[in-house]
Design an enzyme around this catalytic site. Structure first.
Site, PDB file in Angstrom:
ATOM      1  N   HIS A  22       0.848  -1.193   0.000  1.00  0.00           N
ATOM      2  CA  HIS A  22       0.000   0.000   0.000  1.00  0.00           C
ATOM      3  C   HIS A  22       0.887   1.250   0.000  1.00  0.00           C
ATOM      4  CE1 HIS A  22      -3.763   2.154   0.320  1.00  0.00           C
ATOM      5  NE2 HIS A  22      -3.050   3.048   0.988  1.00  0.00           N
ATOM      6  N   ALA A  23       0.672   2.143  -0.950  1.00  0.00           N
ATOM      7  CA  ALA A  23       1.575   3.283  -1.145  1.00  0.00           C
ATOM      8  C   ALA A  23       1.648   4.185   0.091  1.00  0.00           C
ATOM      9  CB  ALA A  23       1.103   4.103  -2.343  1.00  0.00           C
ATOM     10  N   HIS A  54       0.471  12.102  -5.530  1.00  0.00           N
ATOM     11  CA  HIS A  54      -0.111  12.114  -4.187  1.00  0.00           C
ATOM     12  C   HIS A  54       0.985  11.902  -3.126  1.00  0.00           C
ATOM     13  CE1 HIS A  54      -3.174  11.128  -1.058  1.00  0.00           C
ATOM     14  NE2 HIS A  54      -2.208  10.335  -0.618  1.00  0.00           N
ATOM     15  N   GLU A  55       1.770  10.862  -3.313  1.00  0.00           N
ATOM     16  CA  GLU A  55       2.811  10.551  -2.320  1.00  0.00           C
ATOM     17  C   GLU A  55       3.857  11.657  -2.247  1.00  0.00           C
ATOM     18  OE1 GLU A  55       2.215   8.403  -0.238  1.00  0.00           O
ATOM     19  OE2 GLU A  55       0.630   7.365  -1.316  1.00  0.00           O
ATOM     20  N   HIS A  67       2.977  14.469  -0.027  1.00  0.00           N
ATOM     21  CA  HIS A  67       3.299  14.260   1.388  1.00  0.00           C
ATOM     22  C   HIS A  67       4.760  14.636   1.652  1.00  0.00           C
ATOM     23  CE1 HIS A  67      -0.411  12.327   2.520  1.00  0.00           C
ATOM     24  NE2 HIS A  67      -0.239  11.262   1.772  1.00  0.00           N
ATOM     25  N   GLU A 123      -3.361  14.938   2.850  1.00  0.00           N
ATOM     26  CA  GLU A 123      -3.816  14.086   1.750  1.00  0.00           C
ATOM     27  C   GLU A 123      -4.181  14.878   0.497  1.00  0.00           C
ATOM     28  OE1 GLU A 123      -3.342  11.039   1.954  1.00  0.00           O
ATOM     29  OE2 GLU A 123      -2.968  10.932   4.113  1.00  0.00           O
ATOM     30  N   HIS A 166      -6.626   0.518   5.370  1.00  0.00           N
ATOM     31  CA  HIS A 166      -6.582   1.455   6.493  1.00  0.00           C
ATOM     32  C   HIS A 166      -7.201   0.919   7.780  1.00  0.00           C
ATOM     33  CE1 HIS A 166      -5.858   3.552   2.799  1.00  0.00           C
ATOM     34  NE2 HIS A 166      -5.367   4.582   3.446  1.00  0.00           N
ATOM     35  N   TYR A 224      -9.293  11.557   3.871  1.00  0.00           N
ATOM     36  CA  TYR A 224      -9.370  11.460   2.403  1.00  0.00           C
ATOM     37  C   TYR A 224     -10.665  12.098   1.887  1.00  0.00           C
ATOM     38  CZ  TYR A 224      -5.666   8.073   3.261  1.00  0.00           C
ATOM     39  OH  TYR A 224      -4.512   7.455   3.685  1.00  0.00           O
TER      40      TYR A 224
HETATM   41  O1  X8Z Z   1      -4.096   5.492   1.092  1.00  0.00           O
HETATM   42  C1  X8Z Z   1      -4.015   6.321   0.209  1.00  0.00           C
HETATM   43  C2  X8Z Z   1      -2.657   6.796  -0.258  1.00  0.00           C
HETATM   44  C3  X8Z Z   1      -1.650   6.800   0.818  1.00  0.00           C
HETATM   45  S1  X8Z Z   1      -1.936   8.007   2.023  1.00  0.00           S
HETATM   46  C4  X8Z Z   1      -2.184   5.893  -1.380  1.00  0.00           C
HETATM   47  N1  X8Z Z   1      -5.142   6.774  -0.397  1.00  0.00           N
HETATM   48  C5  X8Z Z   1      -6.463   6.305  -0.017  1.00  0.00           C
HETATM   49  C6  X8Z Z   1      -6.661   4.852  -0.382  1.00  0.00           C
HETATM   50  O2  X8Z Z   1      -5.858   4.302  -1.148  1.00  0.00           O
HETATM   51  O3  X8Z Z   1      -7.636   4.260   0.070  1.00  0.00           O
HETATM   52  C7  X8Z Z   1      -5.204   7.766  -1.450  1.00  0.00           C
HETATM   53  C8  X8Z Z   1      -6.647   7.810  -1.869  1.00  0.00           C
HETATM   54  C9  X8Z Z   1      -7.423   7.182  -0.757  1.00  0.00           C
HETATM   55 ZN    ZN Z   2      -1.751   9.933   1.336  1.00  0.00          ZN
END
Ligand code: X8Z
Ligand code: ZN
Length: 604
Positions: free
Chosen positions: A344-345, A374-375, A378, A402, A503, A513
């Site tokens: 997960h990024a 996005h990354e 941060h 975010e 998450h 988000y």
């Molecule tokens: O978790 C993330 C990022 C890392 S903070 C990749 N996002 C959420 C997800 O993947 O559920 C970005 C969009 C929403």
């Molecule tokens: Zn993020």
């Protein structure tokens, strides 16, 4: 543990240190403002020390998941949790003391420092940290049998994105959701421990602690999210209605009825949180897009590193300094074949100086092109606030963190920009506005209810309103209520579907988000105005606008040093979270959707 998605946390070593003891007032006497100030200074030094260890332990575990690295991360994170919790409790000593405003804010933020404070009793922090490391590792190493092969989430996501065979989609969806039932007892135990810790710090439960970090009362924040959802709900319903009609045309009544909820596995994404991958299914009849970013990246020979370089170049065009050499040496940019990692990024700030990194299993496609921006958002934020004191080294609120990279991507995915960097031969004209906006809405508008419901579920779980026996039913109740979705088939009795979303086992709050999907349009509207843009918002790109970059950096550099409305004002002139920029950006599409939906019975 602090949120690892942004910064690997801080842990305090404290060996032999006697925090602020020297300044302690005699028993019974009211401590002074000077003592409070000395206390927070000392607390910050302790946090910095524990953070240095916890950050590296977390990085190593996430890049090399073994029994040993899990042990090391759990230990470092427990020490960090113990330290931060103890300091937050000690801070209560200064309740009612009239301190200077900076110290007052720091005392407040100290209590909010941890996502899940541990109960203040021997062994509790160890247990809580071990559970979290285990939950995250179970998710990240999850595999299941699909067409006779063991596959990972990465593989399954490709099936969800590309397959148009409903039986195959259902199998990949159900397969991935089979990795999470094992998490349920650990998650329930974690909830109990985390709540006990939150109560120890004076919050009703962990959900209330999370809602307390927005410079307003927790209940007022919950009401804010309701207000914002009401602002955007009609757009979502319009999109849902249109997409459901097109899915019905593609798959027929037996798979996707014309009325009622949409089947969750038909939307191109494992969680149906972004729907851009099914653009081909729902594209407007008779209007073709002249390009497809997935294909352009491949045909132009982009590889993951080149995608990150391109992202860096966008920020450099705004005047941000290049990423440090160590970023390139230490980041993880593609999935390694020889070991288990957290795919997960995420973006990391290891030392609050310049050791910033990303970690993602990049694929050459449009989704990851956006995720890279996005990354990096941060990372540039972390770098901008690195000179703030420890307790202010964070975003104005977590939605800001975010939103920055997504804001950049709003410019960096416009056809004009893609043409400027040579990805696209010729930028299309206004005739392609609707296809472009539809593609954007499939990601941005579709996301909104999901962005809201993950924490609606956790708030109910933490408050005790939803008990473990009802975890899954409560999840699907919210999926139906907000997203208008249904599972592809009956769920097994032991299902724990929230655990199949990163998450939840990763213990990262999610309302951020939802907020970010509103802030990014506020930032975009403000930046385009600063750049003197006169056309429609969706065609604006601020690439190369140094003045915008400078003003952005000014906002980022403030960190969490003041209430977020003041920080928002520095860049946008606005002091409220407000979806009117979302409405403005998507206005032509919304009008078009309303027309397409004429005669349809929308809703579910
Ligand atoms: O978790 C993330 C990022 C890392 S903070 C990749 N996002 C959420 C997800 O993947 O559920 C970005 C969009 C929403
Ligand atoms: Zn993020």
């Amino acid at each position: 543990m602090k949120s690892k998605l942004l910064a690997a946390s801080a842990v305090a070593l404290l060996l032999g240190s006697a925090p602020a003891m020297a300044q302690r007032a005699p028993a019974g006497a009211q401590p002074t403002a000077a003592e409070a100030k000395a206390f927070v200074q000392n607390a910050e030094a302790q946090l910095e020390k524990v953070n240095a260890v916890a950050a590296r332990a977390s990085w190593v575990r996430a890049n090399f998941i073994t029994a040993d690295t899990q042990w090391l991360e759990a230990k470092a994170s427990a020490e960090q949790n113990e330290t931060a919790t103890r300091l937050a409790m000690e801070a209560a000593r200064f309740n009612g003391v009239k301190t200077d405003p900076v110290t007052a804010r720091k005392l407040q933020l100290l209590k909010l420092y941890l996502v899940s404070p541990a109960p203040n009793r021997p062994g509790a922090a160890d247990e809580l940290s071990s559970l979290l490391t285990k939950l995250d590792s179970t998710y990240s190493t999850g595999k299941f049998d699909f067409q006779g092969k063991q596959i990972t989430l990465n593989d399954a996501e490709d099936v969800l994105a590309k397959s148009r065979n409903p039986a195959e989609l259902k199998a990949a969806w159900e397969g991935w959701h089979s990795i999470s039932p094992v998490m349920k007892p650990d998650y329930a135990r974690f909830v109990a421990l985390s709540n006990e810790g939150a109560v120890g710090l004076g919050y009703k439960d962990t959900g209330a602690l999370w809602r307390a970090n927005y410079d307003m009362e927790p209940d007022a924040f919950a009401a804010e999210t309701d207000r914002l959802w009401k602002q955007v709900e009609p757009f979502y319903k319009n999109l849902h209605c249109y997409v459901r009609g097109r899915l019905n045309a593609q798959y027929g009544d037996a798979v996707q009825p014309r009325t009622g909820p949409i089947r969750a596995d038909l939307l191109g994404n494992m969680w149906a949180q972004q729907w851009g991958n099914i653009y081909d299914v729902v594209q407007p009849k008779g209007v073709t897009s002249s390009y497809n970013l997935d294909d352009l990246l491949v045909t132009k020979g982009y590889d993951p590193v080149k995608m990150v370089r391109t992202g860096e170049n966008f920020y450099s065009s705004l005047g941000f300094a290049p990423l440090p050499q160590t970023f390139w040496e230490r980041s993880l940019i593609t999935r390694p074949q020889d070991r288990e990692v957290v795919c997960h990024a995420s973006a990391w700030d290891i030392d609050d100086k310049d050791d910033i990194r990303i970690k993602m299993c990049t694929k050459v496609n449009a989704e990851d092109f956006t995720t890279i921006h996005h990354e990096l958002g941060h990372n540039y934020y972390q770098r901008a606030y690195k000179d703030q004191p420890v307790l202010f080294r964070n975003s104005a609120n977590d939605g800001f963190h975010e939103a920055i990279g997504d804001f950049a991507a709003l410019s960096a995915t416009t056809p004009t920009y893609l043409q400027q960097i040579g990805l696209l031969q010729k930028a299309p004209g206004a005739e392609e506005d609707i296809p472009f906006l539809l593609k954007m809405a499939l990601d941005k508008i579709a996301f909104l209810p999901f962005g809201l419901l993950v924490d609606r579920w956790r708030w109910q779980v933490f408050s005790g309103e939803v008990t473990p026996d009802r975890y899954n039913d409560a999840w699907w109740k919210l999926r139906l209520q907000y997203q208008g979705l249904t599972a592809p088939g009956p769920r097994p009795a032991d299902a724990f579907d929230p655990g199949a979303k990163y998450h939840v086992p990763g213990n990262t709050p999610y309302t951020r988000y939802f907020l970010a999907h509103i802030y990014q349009f506020q930032f975009h509207r403000a930046a385009c105005k600063q750049a003197g843009w006169k056309g429609p918002l969706h065609r604006c790109s601020v690439y190369g606008q140094k003045e915008v970059g400078e003003r952005l950096n000014t906002m980022l550099a403030l960190g969490q040093s003041q209430p977020w409305p003041e920080t928002l004002k520095t860049f946008t002139g606005e002091t409220r979270t407000d979806a009117s920029a979302v409405a403005e950006y998507f206005q032509p599409l919304n009008a078009w959707l309303t027309k397409q939906n004429r005669g349809q019975k929308c809703g579910w």
